[in-house]
Design a protein around this motif. Structure first.
Motif, PDB file in Angstrom:
ATOM      1  N   CYS A  25       0.810  -1.223   0.000  1.00  0.00           N
ATOM      2  CA  CYS A  25       0.000   0.000   0.000  1.00  0.00           C
ATOM      3  C   CYS A  25       0.844   1.274   0.000  1.00  0.00           C
ATOM      4  CB  CYS A  25      -0.947   0.013   1.192  1.00  0.00           C
ATOM      5  SG  CYS A  25      -0.130   0.108   2.786  1.00  0.00           S
ATOM      6  N   GLY A  26       2.140   1.210   0.287  1.00  0.00           N
ATOM      7  CA  GLY A  26       2.996   2.386   0.255  1.00  0.00           C
ATOM      8  C   GLY A  26       3.016   3.191   1.538  1.00  0.00           C
ATOM      9  N   SER A  27       2.384   2.719   2.597  1.00  0.00           N
ATOM     10  CA  SER A  27       2.345   3.448   3.861  1.00  0.00           C
ATOM     11  C   SER A  27       3.700   3.371   4.565  1.00  0.00           C
ATOM     12  CB  SER A  27       1.265   2.846   4.758  1.00  0.00           C
ATOM     13  OG  SER A  27       1.322   3.420   6.036  1.00  0.00           O
ATOM     14  N   ARG A  28       4.109   4.478   5.216  1.00  0.00           N
ATOM     15  CA  ARG A  28       5.392   4.512   5.916  1.00  0.00           C
ATOM     16  C   ARG A  28       5.266   4.222   7.407  1.00  0.00           C
ATOM     17  NH1 ARG A  28       9.991   6.010   3.987  1.00  0.00           N
ATOM     18  NH2 ARG A  28      10.150   6.839   1.910  1.00  0.00           N
ATOM     19  N   ASN A  29       4.053   4.096   7.911  1.00  0.00           N
ATOM     20  CA  ASN A  29       3.837   3.873   9.341  1.00  0.00           C
ATOM     21  C   ASN A  29       3.816   2.378   9.636  1.00  0.00           C
ATOM     22  OD1 ASN A  29       3.278   4.226  11.999  1.00  0.00           O
ATOM     23  ND2 ASN A  29       1.120   4.715  11.707  1.00  0.00           N
ATOM     24  N   ILE A  30       4.994   1.775   9.750  1.00  0.00           N
ATOM     25  CA  ILE A  30       5.120   0.345  10.008  1.00  0.00           C
ATOM     26  C   ILE A  30       5.289   0.139  11.504  1.00  0.00           C
ATOM     27  CG2 ILE A  30       6.398  -1.750   9.443  1.00  0.00           C
ATOM     28  CD1 ILE A  30       5.101  -0.435   7.027  1.00  0.00           C
ATOM     29  N   GLN A  31       4.527  -0.779  12.073  1.00  0.00           N
ATOM     30  CA  GLN A  31       4.624  -1.091  13.493  1.00  0.00           C
ATOM     31  C   GLN A  31       5.308  -2.441  13.674  1.00  0.00           C
ATOM     32  OE1 GLN A  31       0.693  -1.025  15.062  1.00  0.00           O
ATOM     33  NE2 GLN A  31       0.390   1.143  14.644  1.00  0.00           N
ATOM     34  N   PHE A  32       6.214  -2.495  14.649  1.00  0.00           N
ATOM     35  CA  PHE A  32       6.916  -3.727  14.969  1.00  0.00           C
ATOM     36  C   PHE A  32       6.497  -4.154  16.371  1.00  0.00           C
ATOM     37  CE2 PHE A  32       9.448  -1.624  11.819  1.00  0.00           C
ATOM     38  CZ  PHE A  32       9.868  -2.661  11.003  1.00  0.00           C
ATOM     39  N   ARG A  33       5.958  -5.352  16.482  1.00  0.00           N
ATOM     40  CA  ARG A  33       5.527  -5.872  17.779  1.00  0.00           C
ATOM     41  C   ARG A  33       6.206  -7.199  18.044  1.00  0.00           C
ATOM     42  NH1 ARG A  33      -0.856  -4.859  16.955  1.00  0.00           N
ATOM     43  NH2 ARG A  33      -0.753  -2.590  16.917  1.00  0.00           N
ATOM     44  N   GLN A  34       6.659  -7.353  19.288  1.00  0.00           N
ATOM     45  CA  GLN A  34       7.236  -8.642  19.671  1.00  0.00           C
ATOM     46  C   GLN A  34       6.091  -9.627  19.843  1.00  0.00           C
ATOM     47  OE1 GLN A  34       9.634  -8.137  23.127  1.00  0.00           O
ATOM     48  NE2 GLN A  34      11.348  -7.319  21.989  1.00  0.00           N
ATOM     49  N   TYR A  35       6.075 -10.637  19.010  1.00  0.00           N
ATOM     50  CA  TYR A  35       4.976 -11.594  19.009  1.00  0.00           C
ATOM     51  C   TYR A  35       5.227 -12.733  19.992  1.00  0.00           C
ATOM     52  CZ  TYR A  35       1.171 -14.282  16.994  1.00  0.00           C
ATOM     53  OH  TYR A  35       0.022 -14.977  16.808  1.00  0.00           O
ATOM     54  N   GLY A  36       6.473 -13.144  20.127  1.00  0.00           N
ATOM     55  CA  GLY A  36       6.786 -14.222  21.056  1.00  0.00           C
ATOM     56  C   GLY A  36       8.187 -14.749  20.824  1.00  0.00           C
ATOM     57  N   LYS A  37       8.513 -15.797  21.553  1.00  0.00           N
ATOM     58  CA  LYS A  37       9.813 -16.453  21.400  1.00  0.00           C
ATOM     59  C   LYS A  37       9.605 -17.917  21.072  1.00  0.00           C
ATOM     60  CE  LYS A  37      12.328 -13.347  24.342  1.00  0.00           C
ATOM     61  NZ  LYS A  37      13.308 -13.153  25.353  1.00  0.00           N
ATOM     62  N   THR A  38      10.513 -18.463  20.292  1.00  0.00           N
ATOM     63  CA  THR A  38      10.461 -19.874  19.950  1.00  0.00           C
ATOM     64  C   THR A  38      11.788 -20.514  20.332  1.00  0.00           C
ATOM     65  OG1 THR A  38      11.304 -19.514  17.716  1.00  0.00           O
ATOM     66  CG2 THR A  38       8.917 -19.463  18.008  1.00  0.00           C
ATOM     67  N   PHE A  39      11.773 -21.818  20.484  1.00  0.00           N
ATOM     68  CA  PHE A  39      12.980 -22.557  20.826  1.00  0.00           C
ATOM     69  C   PHE A  39      13.233 -23.588  19.749  1.00  0.00           C
ATOM     70  CE2 PHE A  39      15.062 -26.166  22.954  1.00  0.00           C
ATOM     71  CZ  PHE A  39      16.223 -25.541  23.328  1.00  0.00           C
ATOM     72  N   ASN A  40      14.451 -23.617  19.225  1.00  0.00           N
ATOM     73  CA  ASN A  40      14.850 -24.595  18.232  1.00  0.00           C
ATOM     74  C   ASN A  40      15.598 -25.711  18.955  1.00  0.00           C
ATOM     75  OD1 ASN A  40      15.872 -26.070  16.141  1.00  0.00           O
ATOM     76  ND2 ASN A  40      16.529 -24.309  14.955  1.00  0.00           N
ATOM     77  N   PRO A  41      14.994 -26.883  19.099  1.00  0.00           N
ATOM     78  CA  PRO A  41      15.649 -27.948  19.868  1.00  0.00           C
ATOM     79  C   PRO A  41      16.864 -28.556  19.172  1.00  0.00           C
ATOM     80  CG  PRO A  41      13.586 -28.732  18.948  1.00  0.00           C
ATOM     81  CD  PRO A  41      13.673 -27.269  18.646  1.00  0.00           C
ATOM     82  N   PHE A  42      16.958 -28.418  17.856  1.00  0.00           N
ATOM     83  CA  PHE A  42      18.106 -28.982  17.144  1.00  0.00           C
ATOM     84  C   PHE A  42      19.351 -28.117  17.311  1.00  0.00           C
ATOM     85  CE2 PHE A  42      14.334 -30.436  14.810  1.00  0.00           C
ATOM     86  CZ  PHE A  42      14.453 -31.803  15.078  1.00  0.00           C
ATOM     87  N   GLU A  43      19.180 -26.807  17.278  1.00  0.00           N
ATOM     88  CA  GLU A  43      20.309 -25.888  17.445  1.00  0.00           C
ATOM     89  C   GLU A  43      20.450 -25.389  18.872  1.00  0.00           C
ATOM     90  OE1 GLU A  43      19.883 -22.722  14.688  1.00  0.00           O
ATOM     91  OE2 GLU A  43      19.974 -24.004  12.937  1.00  0.00           O
ATOM     92  N   LEU A  44      19.465 -25.682  19.715  1.00  0.00           N
ATOM     93  CA  LEU A  44      19.435 -25.234  21.113  1.00  0.00           C
ATOM     94  C   LEU A  44      19.545 -23.713  21.203  1.00  0.00           C
ATOM     95  CD1 LEU A  44      21.689 -27.961  22.741  1.00  0.00           C
ATOM     96  CD2 LEU A  44      19.201 -27.874  22.676  1.00  0.00           C
ATOM     97  N   ARG A  47      14.739 -18.023  19.494  1.00  0.00           N
ATOM     98  CA  ARG A  47      14.520 -17.049  18.422  1.00  0.00           C
ATOM     99  C   ARG A  47      13.390 -16.112  18.809  1.00  0.00           C
ATOM    100  NH1 ARG A  47      18.981 -17.597  15.426  1.00  0.00           N
ATOM    101  NH2 ARG A  47      19.253 -19.704  14.703  1.00  0.00           N
ATOM    102  N   GLN A  48      13.472 -14.859  18.361  1.00  0.00           N
ATOM    103  CA  GLN A  48      12.431 -13.866  18.613  1.00  0.00           C
ATOM    104  C   GLN A  48      11.538 -13.759  17.387  1.00  0.00           C
ATOM    105  OE1 GLN A  48      12.044 -11.926  21.480  1.00  0.00           O
ATOM    106  NE2 GLN A  48      10.139 -11.270  20.559  1.00  0.00           N
ATOM    107  N   VAL A  49      10.227 -13.762  17.579  1.00  0.00           N
ATOM    108  CA  VAL A  49       9.265 -13.627  16.489  1.00  0.00           C
ATOM    109  C   VAL A  49       8.666 -12.228  16.557  1.00  0.00           C
ATOM    110  CG1 VAL A  49       7.161 -14.533  15.448  1.00  0.00           C
ATOM    111  CG2 VAL A  49       8.750 -16.080  16.599  1.00  0.00           C
TER     112      VAL A  49
END
Length: 91
Positions: A25-44, A47-49
């Motif tokens: 849409c070309g809008s410059r008002n982008i919002q960033f929200r911390q959605y949650g954290k995940t855990f990768n059991p293979f790499e231990l 990660r932040q989502v």
């Protein structure tokens, strides 16, 4: 005349960049929200989502390795710049 030595710790910091506009849409008002954290059991590793949303509800989820807003903005800029059907920014 005074000569300043450049030490390894005095390197230039990374430049702050604003988020690029929404590619849909070309809008410059982008919002960033911390959605949650995940855990990768293979790499231990944890990660932040992030939820990146524009006012017209276009957005994506971004997964970063740190809980750092600057890293999320860099990832948004990369993804939004890759789109081929992006609109120009509004003045």
């Amino acid at each position: 005349m005074k000569i300043h030595r450049i030490r390894p710790n005095d390197t230039r910091p990374r430049r702050w960049r604003r988020p690029v506009p929404c590619p849909i849409c070309g809008s410059r008002n982008i919002q960033f929200r911390q959605y949650g954290k995940t855990f990768n059991p293979f790499e231990l590793r944890v990660r932040q989502v992030w939820a990146c949303i524009c006012p017209k509800r276009h957005g994506i989820c971004i997964i970063t390795s740190h809980a750092d807003l600057k890293e999320a903005i860099r990832a948004w800029n990369t993804e939004a710049s890759k789109r081929k059907d992006r609109k120009k920014a509004r003045p």
